[in-house]
Design an enzyme around this catalytic site. Structure first.
Site, PDB file in Angstrom:
ATOM      1  N   GLU A 168       6.355   5.959  -7.369  1.00 46.49           N
ATOM      2  CA  GLU A 168       7.165   5.857  -6.390  1.00 46.49           C
ATOM      3  C   GLU A 168       8.323   6.633  -6.241  1.00 46.49           C
ATOM      4  O   GLU A 168       9.563   6.165  -5.706  1.00 46.49           O
ATOM      5  CB  GLU A 168       7.262   4.556  -5.756  1.00 46.49           C
ATOM      6  CG  GLU A 168       6.069   3.622  -5.900  1.00 46.49           C
ATOM      7  CD  GLU A 168       6.325   2.258  -5.730  1.00 46.49           C
ATOM      8  OE1 GLU A 168       7.380   1.667  -5.490  1.00 46.49           O
ATOM      9  OE2 GLU A 168       5.311   1.278  -5.818  1.00 46.49           O
ATOM     10  N   ASN A 209       2.366   7.881  -9.786  1.00 44.99           N
ATOM     11  CA  ASN A 209       1.557   6.825  -9.141  1.00 44.99           C
ATOM     12  C   ASN A 209       2.562   6.463  -7.896  1.00 44.99           C
ATOM     13  O   ASN A 209       3.679   6.601  -7.713  1.00 44.99           O
ATOM     14  CB  ASN A 209       1.598   5.750 -10.062  1.00 44.99           C
ATOM     15  CG  ASN A 209       0.644   4.537  -9.291  1.00 44.99           C
ATOM     16  OD1 ASN A 209      -0.447   4.550  -8.799  1.00 44.99           O
ATOM     17  ND2 ASN A 209       1.351   3.375  -9.294  1.00 44.99           N
ATOM     18  N   HIS A 245      -2.575   0.082  -1.390  1.00 44.47           N
ATOM     19  CA  HIS A 245      -2.127  -1.290  -0.827  1.00 44.47           C
ATOM     20  C   HIS A 245      -2.690  -1.315   0.775  1.00 44.47           C
ATOM     21  O   HIS A 245      -1.815  -0.580   1.321  1.00 44.47           O
ATOM     22  CB  HIS A 245      -0.848  -1.891  -1.035  1.00 44.47           C
ATOM     23  CG  HIS A 245      -0.409  -2.138  -2.419  1.00 44.47           C
ATOM     24  ND1 HIS A 245      -1.206  -3.080  -3.227  1.00 44.47           N
ATOM     25  CD2 HIS A 245       0.258  -1.208  -3.289  1.00 44.47           C
ATOM     26  CE1 HIS A 245      -0.868  -2.957  -4.403  1.00 44.47           C
ATOM     27  NE2 HIS A 245       0.213  -1.993  -4.715  1.00 44.47           N
ATOM     28  N   GLU A 274      -4.000   0.019  -7.795  1.00 45.12           N
ATOM     29  CA  GLU A 274      -3.477  -1.271  -7.384  1.00 45.12           C
ATOM     30  C   GLU A 274      -4.306  -1.676  -6.145  1.00 45.12           C
ATOM     31  O   GLU A 274      -3.444  -2.336  -5.270  1.00 45.12           O
ATOM     32  CB  GLU A 274      -2.020  -1.157  -7.092  1.00 45.12           C
ATOM     33  CG  GLU A 274      -1.340  -0.399  -8.234  1.00 45.12           C
ATOM     34  CD  GLU A 274       0.380  -0.344  -7.962  1.00 45.12           C
ATOM     35  OE1 GLU A 274       0.892  -0.973  -7.134  1.00 45.12           O
ATOM     36  OE2 GLU A 274       1.167   0.495  -8.910  1.00 45.12           O
ATOM     37  N   ASP A 276      -5.554  -3.619  -2.956  1.00 49.17           N
ATOM     38  CA  ASP A 276      -5.990  -4.788  -2.284  1.00 49.17           C
ATOM     39  C   ASP A 276      -6.081  -4.593  -0.798  1.00 49.17           C
ATOM     40  O   ASP A 276      -5.698  -3.562  -0.394  1.00 49.17           O
ATOM     41  CB  ASP A 276      -4.742  -5.907  -2.782  1.00 49.17           C
ATOM     42  CG  ASP A 276      -3.347  -5.520  -2.766  1.00 49.17           C
ATOM     43  OD1 ASP A 276      -3.145  -4.697  -1.541  1.00 49.17           O
ATOM     44  OD2 ASP A 276      -2.579  -5.842  -3.490  1.00 49.17           O
TER      45      ASP A 276
END
Length: 364
Positions: A168, A209, A245, A274, A276
């Site tokens: 990030e 990432n 996400h 990651e 979801d």
């Protein structure tokens, strides 16, 4: 009167539970009729030569339901990312002291169960220990960062196969994020981090990432240009992680497909790191079905691109999801419910994997 209301409320809950059980039984029968009974996400992924995995919750080995958690994890997944225990505040709590004890438990569980370990994360602006909160010169902070990266990567050399080296580093506006690392060192901290990680473990896969870079937008454009320049300079970056996400609205799938292609064309390995899919807290069956469709579509697009190495969820049971604590009004983002029952999303993913395997076996 109140007793009647309570009885009615309990009756509705019972009907809902029966409906969910009925739907799950239909899904199970459907899988059985397709020859998928006995297959898991892990077994299908391994036949396809890819990784499907999860982020492991803190201290899962001492949870009250830890045995169930571990049983489902080792049955369904072949790659694991420690959710927090490799971050600075956990692994480097004091300037001259490292604590690998908790991180080791994640690694031990993974290796004992034939899983690959994906380390997270070597350079980030969050979850930093208090001792970093002081004035540093550029030279001092470079020394701190180099020592940290080489110590952590060196400690897990040969055990952690993939590292989120930088996490990030780009803002949502599409420019360098104003972090301690950027403000004191400048953008060069990124390339140095990759160089130091490679020196510490020449065989590890090193990736950048980030979130909200799944589709083509100002942020992903900046990341694309960044990693392209790093590659051109000979910096040892091997891949890019797309956090994924997302919510009930999904994403622009064609943009996602094209975005994966342009990064793959740089010679990079691609990872969904990651994932979801959050849905309303008071979710209906329609919400769960929509969620399943989103998960399935992301998997379909990923499996089209041979550069995609792994698809990981940020957890796997809604019981231990980070979503309710960060997104007001949202929940149920993962593929198992709070009681470890597989949700429609689980079965949808399974069908996508099975279809891809069938195509592979037919030589398509």
């Amino acid at each position: 009167m109140e007793l009647n209301k309570l009885s009615l409320k309990m009756g509705v809950k019972s009907v809902k539970k029966l409906l969910v059980a009925f739907l799950l039984s239909l899904l199970t029968l459907g899988l059985a009729s397709n020859g998928l009974e006995g297959e898991t996400l892990r077994s299908l992924a391994e036949k396809l030569g890819i990784y499907v995995g999860f982020a492991s919750i803190n201290n899962f080995w001492v949870l009250a339901d830890g045995s169930t958690y571990m049983e489902v994890a080792k049955r369904e997944f072949n790659i694991l990312t420690p959710e927090n225990h490799m971050k600075w505040d956990s692994i480097h709590p004091e300037r001259d002291r490292y604590d690998f004890s908790k991180a080791e438990r994640h690694v031990k569980f993974a290796l004992e169960n034939g899983m690959v370990v994906h380390g997270h994360t070597l350079v980030w602006h969050n979850q930093l220990p208090p001792w970093l909160n002081k004035e540093w010169t550029k030279e001092e902070l470079l020394q701190v960062l180099e020592e940290h990266i080489k110590t952590v990567v060196g400690y897990f050399k040969g055990k952690v196969k993939i590292w989120d080296v930088v996490n990030e580093a780009v803002s949502d506006a599409g420019r360098y994020r104003e972090t301690i690392w950027y403000k004191v060192i400048g953008p060069e901290y990124i390339e140095k981090a990759f160089i130091w990680a490679r020196e510490a473990d020449p065989d590890a896969t090193l990736i950048y990432n980030d979130y909200n870079i799944e589709t083509i937008n100002p942020k992903s454009n900046f990341v694309y240009q960044l990693v392209k320049e790093l590659k051109e300079k000979g910096v040892p970056i091997d891949g890019v992680g797309f956090q994924m996400h997302i919510d009930i609205n999904g994403i622009n799938y064609e943009s996602f497909r094209n975005n994966l292609k342009r990064f793959a064309d740089l010679g990079l390995k691609l990872y969904i790191t990651e994932m979801d899919v959050r849905i309303p807290k008071n979710a209906t069956q329609e919400h769960l079905q929509k969620q399943a469709e989103i998960y399935a579509k992301i998997f379909e697009i990923c499996l089209e691109n041979p550069a995609v190495e792994a698809i990981q969820f940020w957890g796997f049971t809604d019981k231990y999801s980070w979503v309710p604590g960060f997104f007001t009004g949202y929940d149920h983002a993962l593929i198992f419910d709070r009681d470890y029952n597989p949700k429609p999303a689980y079965f949808a993913i399974k069908q996508v994997l099975a279809k891809k395997l069938e195509e592979k076996l037919k030589g398509k």
